[in-house]
Write a protein that holds these residues in place. Structure first.
Motif, PDB file in Angstrom:
ATOM      1  N   GLY A 162       0.796  -1.224   0.000  1.00  0.00           N
ATOM      2  CA  GLY A 162       0.000   0.000   0.000  1.00  0.00           C
ATOM      3  C   GLY A 162       0.823   1.265   0.000  1.00  0.00           C
ATOM      4  O   GLY A 162       0.390   2.293   0.537  1.00  0.00           O
ATOM      5  N   GLN A 163       2.013   1.219  -0.615  1.00  0.00           N
ATOM      6  CA  GLN A 163       2.888   2.386  -0.686  1.00  0.00           C
ATOM      7  C   GLN A 163       3.191   2.719  -2.149  1.00  0.00           C
ATOM      8  O   GLN A 163       4.320   2.527  -2.624  1.00  0.00           O
ATOM      9  CB  GLN A 163       4.188   2.137   0.091  1.00  0.00           C
ATOM     10  N   PRO A 164       2.193   3.225  -2.871  1.00  0.00           N
ATOM     11  CA  PRO A 164       2.385   3.497  -4.302  1.00  0.00           C
ATOM     12  C   PRO A 164       3.421   4.579  -4.589  1.00  0.00           C
ATOM     13  O   PRO A 164       4.082   4.535  -5.626  1.00  0.00           O
ATOM     14  CB  PRO A 164       0.987   3.925  -4.763  1.00  0.00           C
ATOM     15  N   ASP A 165       3.565   5.560  -3.681  1.00  0.00           N
ATOM     16  CA  ASP A 165       4.568   6.621  -3.897  1.00  0.00           C
ATOM     17  C   ASP A 165       5.980   6.041  -3.908  1.00  0.00           C
ATOM     18  O   ASP A 165       6.818   6.435  -4.735  1.00  0.00           O
ATOM     19  CB  ASP A 165       4.449   7.684  -2.807  1.00  0.00           C
ATOM     20  N   GLU A 166       6.240   5.117  -2.968  1.00  0.00           N
ATOM     21  CA  GLU A 166       7.560   4.482  -2.922  1.00  0.00           C
ATOM     22  C   GLU A 166       7.781   3.611  -4.159  1.00  0.00           C
ATOM     23  O   GLU A 166       8.889   3.553  -4.705  1.00  0.00           O
ATOM     24  CB  GLU A 166       7.688   3.633  -1.655  1.00  0.00           C
ATOM     25  N   ALA A 167       6.726   2.943  -4.603  1.00  0.00           N
ATOM     26  CA  ALA A 167       6.824   2.118  -5.807  1.00  0.00           C
ATOM     27  C   ALA A 167       7.151   2.987  -7.016  1.00  0.00           C
ATOM     28  O   ALA A 167       7.956   2.605  -7.876  1.00  0.00           O
ATOM     29  CB  ALA A 167       5.513   1.366  -6.035  1.00  0.00           C
ATOM     30  N   ASN A 168       6.547   4.170  -7.071  1.00  0.00           N
ATOM     31  CA  ASN A 168       6.809   5.090  -8.170  1.00  0.00           C
ATOM     32  C   ASN A 168       8.257   5.578  -8.152  1.00  0.00           C
ATOM     33  O   ASN A 168       8.871   5.775  -9.202  1.00  0.00           O
ATOM     34  CB  ASN A 168       5.847   6.282  -8.079  1.00  0.00           C
ATOM     35  N   ARG A 169       8.807   5.757  -6.933  1.00  0.00           N
ATOM     36  CA  ARG A 169      10.225   6.160  -6.824  1.00  0.00           C
ATOM     37  C   ARG A 169      11.137   5.068  -7.365  1.00  0.00           C
ATOM     38  O   ARG A 169      12.146   5.354  -8.016  1.00  0.00           O
ATOM     39  CB  ARG A 169      10.573   6.461  -5.366  1.00  0.00           C
ATOM     40  N   VAL A 170      10.795   3.813  -7.097  1.00  0.00           N
ATOM     41  CA  VAL A 170      11.573   2.693  -7.628  1.00  0.00           C
ATOM     42  C   VAL A 170      11.510   2.689  -9.152  1.00  0.00           C
ATOM     43  O   VAL A 170      12.524   2.469  -9.836  1.00  0.00           O
ATOM     44  CB  VAL A 170      11.049   1.348  -7.068  1.00  0.00           C
ATOM     45  N   PHE A 171      10.323   2.989  -9.699  1.00  0.00           N
ATOM     46  CA  PHE A 171      10.163   3.050 -11.154  1.00  0.00           C
ATOM     47  C   PHE A 171      11.056   4.155 -11.741  1.00  0.00           C
ATOM     48  O   PHE A 171      11.699   3.949 -12.777  1.00  0.00           O
ATOM     49  CB  PHE A 171       8.692   3.320 -11.486  1.00  0.00           C
ATOM     50  N   ARG A 172      11.104   5.289 -11.047  1.00  0.00           N
ATOM     51  CA  ARG A 172      11.980   6.382 -11.516  1.00  0.00           C
ATOM     52  C   ARG A 172      13.448   5.976 -11.434  1.00  0.00           C
ATOM     53  O   ARG A 172      14.249   6.333 -12.307  1.00  0.00           O
ATOM     54  CB  ARG A 172      11.740   7.644 -10.672  1.00  0.00           C
ATOM     55  N   ASP A 173      13.808   5.223 -10.387  1.00  0.00           N
ATOM     56  CA  ASP A 173      15.199   4.760 -10.252  1.00  0.00           C
ATOM     57  C   ASP A 173      15.598   3.873 -11.426  1.00  0.00           C
ATOM     58  O   ASP A 173      16.747   3.906 -11.883  1.00  0.00           O
ATOM     59  CB  ASP A 173      15.376   3.983  -8.947  1.00  0.00           C
ATOM     60  N   ILE A 174      14.652   3.063 -11.912  1.00  0.00           N
ATOM     61  CA  ILE A 174      14.927   2.202 -13.062  1.00  0.00           C
ATOM     62  C   ILE A 174      15.293   3.061 -14.275  1.00  0.00           C
ATOM     63  O   ILE A 174      16.280   2.791 -14.983  1.00  0.00           O
ATOM     64  CB  ILE A 174      13.703   1.313 -13.403  1.00  0.00           C
ATOM     65  N   ILE A 175      14.491   4.089 -14.504  1.00  0.00           N
ATOM     66  CA  ILE A 175      14.723   4.967 -15.655  1.00  0.00           C
ATOM     67  C   ILE A 175      16.044   5.727 -15.501  1.00  0.00           C
ATOM     68  O   ILE A 175      16.851   5.792 -16.445  1.00  0.00           O
ATOM     69  CB  ILE A 175      13.560   5.964 -15.822  1.00  0.00           C
ATOM     70  N   LEU A 176      16.276   6.290 -14.293  1.00  0.00           N
ATOM     71  CA  LEU A 176      17.486   7.088 -14.051  1.00  0.00           C
ATOM     72  C   LEU A 176      18.757   6.252 -14.043  1.00  0.00           C
ATOM     73  O   LEU A 176      19.848   6.764 -14.283  1.00  0.00           O
ATOM     74  CB  LEU A 176      17.360   7.850 -12.725  1.00  0.00           C
ATOM     75  N   SER A 177      18.620   4.949 -13.753  1.00  0.00           N
ATOM     76  CA  SER A 177      19.792   4.065 -13.702  1.00  0.00           C
ATOM     77  C   SER A 177      20.148   3.510 -15.077  1.00  0.00           C
ATOM     78  O   SER A 177      21.037   2.651 -15.188  1.00  0.00           O
ATOM     79  CB  SER A 177      19.532   2.903 -12.741  1.00  0.00           C
ATOM     80  N   ASN A 178      19.456   4.015 -16.104  1.00  0.00           N
ATOM     81  CA  ASN A 178      19.682   3.560 -17.482  1.00  0.00           C
ATOM     82  C   ASN A 178      19.484   2.048 -17.640  1.00  0.00           C
ATOM     83  O   ASN A 178      20.159   1.391 -18.433  1.00  0.00           O
ATOM     84  CB  ASN A 178      21.094   3.947 -17.952  1.00  0.00           C
ATOM     85  N   ILE A 179      18.561   1.528 -16.848  1.00  0.00           N
ATOM     86  CA  ILE A 179      18.192   0.113 -16.986  1.00  0.00           C
ATOM     87  C   ILE A 179      16.949   0.048 -17.860  1.00  0.00           C
ATOM     88  O   ILE A 179      15.986   0.787 -17.646  1.00  0.00           O
ATOM     89  CB  ILE A 179      17.900  -0.516 -15.602  1.00  0.00           C
ATOM     90  N   ASP A 180      16.981  -0.823 -18.850  1.00  0.00           N
ATOM     91  CA  ASP A 180      15.836  -0.935 -19.749  1.00  0.00           C
ATOM     92  C   ASP A 180      14.679  -1.628 -19.025  1.00  0.00           C
ATOM     93  O   ASP A 180      14.803  -2.800 -18.644  1.00  0.00           O
ATOM     94  CB  ASP A 180      16.207  -1.736 -21.000  1.00  0.00           C
ATOM     95  N   PRO A 181      13.573  -0.918 -18.826  1.00  0.00           N
ATOM     96  CA  PRO A 181      12.411  -1.566 -18.196  1.00  0.00           C
ATOM     97  C   PRO A 181      11.832  -2.628 -19.118  1.00  0.00           C
ATOM     98  O   PRO A 181      11.860  -2.490 -20.347  1.00  0.00           O
ATOM     99  CB  PRO A 181      11.428  -0.409 -17.980  1.00  0.00           C
ATOM    100  N   SER A 182      11.304  -3.680 -18.532  1.00  0.00           N
ATOM    101  CA  SER A 182      10.698  -4.757 -19.320  1.00  0.00           C
ATOM    102  C   SER A 182       9.186  -4.558 -19.373  1.00  0.00           C
ATOM    103  O   SER A 182       8.629  -3.693 -18.696  1.00  0.00           O
ATOM    104  CB  SER A 182      11.019  -6.112 -18.685  1.00  0.00           C
ATOM    105  N   THR A 183       8.533  -5.374 -20.170  1.00  0.00           N
ATOM    106  CA  THR A 183       7.066  -5.344 -20.224  1.00  0.00           C
ATOM    107  C   THR A 183       6.486  -5.627 -18.841  1.00  0.00           C
ATOM    108  O   THR A 183       5.485  -5.027 -18.436  1.00  0.00           O
ATOM    109  CB  THR A 183       6.543  -6.387 -21.231  1.00  0.00           C
ATOM    110  N   THR A 184       7.147  -6.529 -18.103  1.00  0.00           N
ATOM    111  CA  THR A 184       6.710  -6.849 -16.740  1.00  0.00           C
ATOM    112  C   THR A 184       6.765  -5.610 -15.847  1.00  0.00           C
ATOM    113  O   THR A 184       5.894  -5.414 -14.994  1.00  0.00           O
ATOM    114  CB  THR A 184       7.581  -7.972 -16.147  1.00  0.00           C
ATOM    115  N   THR A 185       7.785  -4.766 -16.042  1.00  0.00           N
ATOM    116  CA  THR A 185       7.912  -3.529 -15.256  1.00  0.00           C
ATOM    117  C   THR A 185       6.675  -2.666 -15.434  1.00  0.00           C
ATOM    118  O   THR A 185       6.084  -2.189 -14.463  1.00  0.00           O
ATOM    119  CB  THR A 185       9.156  -2.729 -15.699  1.00  0.00           C
TER     120      THR A 185
END
Length: 390
Positions: free
Chosen positions: A59-82
């Protein structure tokens, strides 16, 4: 692994984080993620996916969104699962509009969503009550080159029936048949249940026969649907005959089965039979029989046994909002408006929610009986109770 001199790698940690996420152990996920960083291991997209999923489940969507941003900022290619985790997590946490915006934004960046992504978003829109948007997305899916599957259609169809838009639901069902989809038991029971609610029991019975002809074995959901259909038709004998068939099939009746039968007995004015079945249900060790008690309580009132219903009500250890609301309504129907008002006030003071229709019935009843002053006082007390429990 340590005793064998094997150093854990990213795959090892990913497996542990995924396992902790599955059981919603957020602190354990974070500890494992931090330990991985301290060992100099670079998290990959699956590390982030599992962590993001666990934040959503917690129940912490804001923290989940921060993790999603970290994926983008870390130059990691997000997958369809992401993307699926993000869309599903946003929907389940009440941010369906944000999920839809993310979906459109991904499309603008040339992301081609697969059938699973469409199904996740359609399901989220349906649960949010946005049937129109879900149907538009279903149409868009058909135009995208992907073929909607049985899950897609069943999700929208169930949403239509839940919203009492039976005609639209039947249109979806017809479209499924025309496209040659093979129905599973869930799809069959969805449409059969809707037909029963519409009073179209002959069609429901025919569809149940088709279900058996198609080789789909009946499970408890199917049996409960069929028993409910017989009870709606007033054919209690056929409903009880099915109990023998259930036992021969190696199934055990659940709380819902017994509740359907108790409700059917009450509607057939067989209050004594309903009471006997309720006692049998209790004797068999079913703890979750509140819904069955509510049905019996309502049946007693409708049979004119209001005083007995009040005694039963007082003896009930468990009560919910429906229990109180139903009794308030039935007291009003019996023109016992002062008793209904007293019960209503006791509920509101203790923070128990009562349906607005029940509250309105008490006020209208007092007014129509010449107790306008009492009705005015009750209205004021209702408003005060709402402020206190806001």
């Amino acid at each position: 692994m340590k005793e064998a001199g094997i150093n854990p790698d990213v795959v090892t940690y990913n497996s542990l984080i995924a396992g902790a996420s599955k059981h919603c152990l957020l602190s354990r996920c974070l500890d494992l993620f931090e330990e991985m960083l301290q060992k100099g291991l670079r998290p990959d997209v699956w590390s982030y996916n599992s962590l993001m999923h666990c934040f959503f489940k917690s129940g912490q969507p804001d923290e989940a969104n921060r993790v999603f941003r970290d994926i983008i900022l870390s130059n990691i290619d997000p997958s369809t699962t992401t993307f699926n985790i993000m869309i599903n997590g946003l929907c389940k946490n009440g941010y369906t509009e944000n999920a839809l915006m993310l979906f459109r934004n991904l499309q603008r960046h040339r992301f081609t969503p697969q059938i699973d992504t469409y199904n996740i978003l359609i399901n989220g829109l349906c649960k949010a009550g946005r049937l129109g948007a879900a149907r538009r997305l279903l149409k868009e899916l058909g135009q995208s080159g992907h073929i909607p599957n049985a899950i897609t259609y069943t999700t929208v169809m169930k949403c239509c029936f839940r919203s009492r838009r039976f005609k639209q639901g039947l249109e979806i069902f017809t479209e499924m048949k025309e496209k040659g989809y093979t129905f599973d038991g869930f799809a069959y029971c969805t449409i059969i249940g809707a037909l029963v609610k519409m009073g179209r029991t002959e069609e429901a019975n025919e569809l149940m026969e088709n279900m058996v002809t198609d080789g789909i074995e009946l499970d408890m959901v199917s049996y409960n649907t069929l028993i409910n259909m017989y009870c709606k038709k007033g054919n209690l004998e056929a409903a009880y005959n099915l109990l023998d068939e259930i036992e021969k099939g190696g199934f055990e009746c659940d709380e819902y089965t017994h509740t359907i039968l108790i409700d059917g007995l009450c509607k057939a004015s067989n209050i004594e039979g309903a009471e006997r079945h309720l006692r049998y249900m209790t004797m068999m060790g079913f703890d979750s029989n509140l819904v069955a008690f509510n049905c019996w309580l309502d049946g007693l009132c409708k049979a004119g046994e209001v005083d007995y219903a009040m005694k039963v009500f007082k003896s009930m250890e468990l009560k919910d909002s429906f229990t109180y609301s139903s009794l308030v309504h039935n007291l009003c129907k019996a023109r016992r408006f002062h008793s209904a008002a007293k019960l209503l006030l006791s509920c509101l003071r203790s923070g128990v929610k009562i349906l607005r229709s029940a509250q309105k019935a008490v006020i209208l009843g007092l007014n129509s009986s010449g107790y306008s002053r009492e009705a005015s006082r009750l209205r004021s007390k209702i408003q005060l109770a709402k402020l206190l429990h806001f």
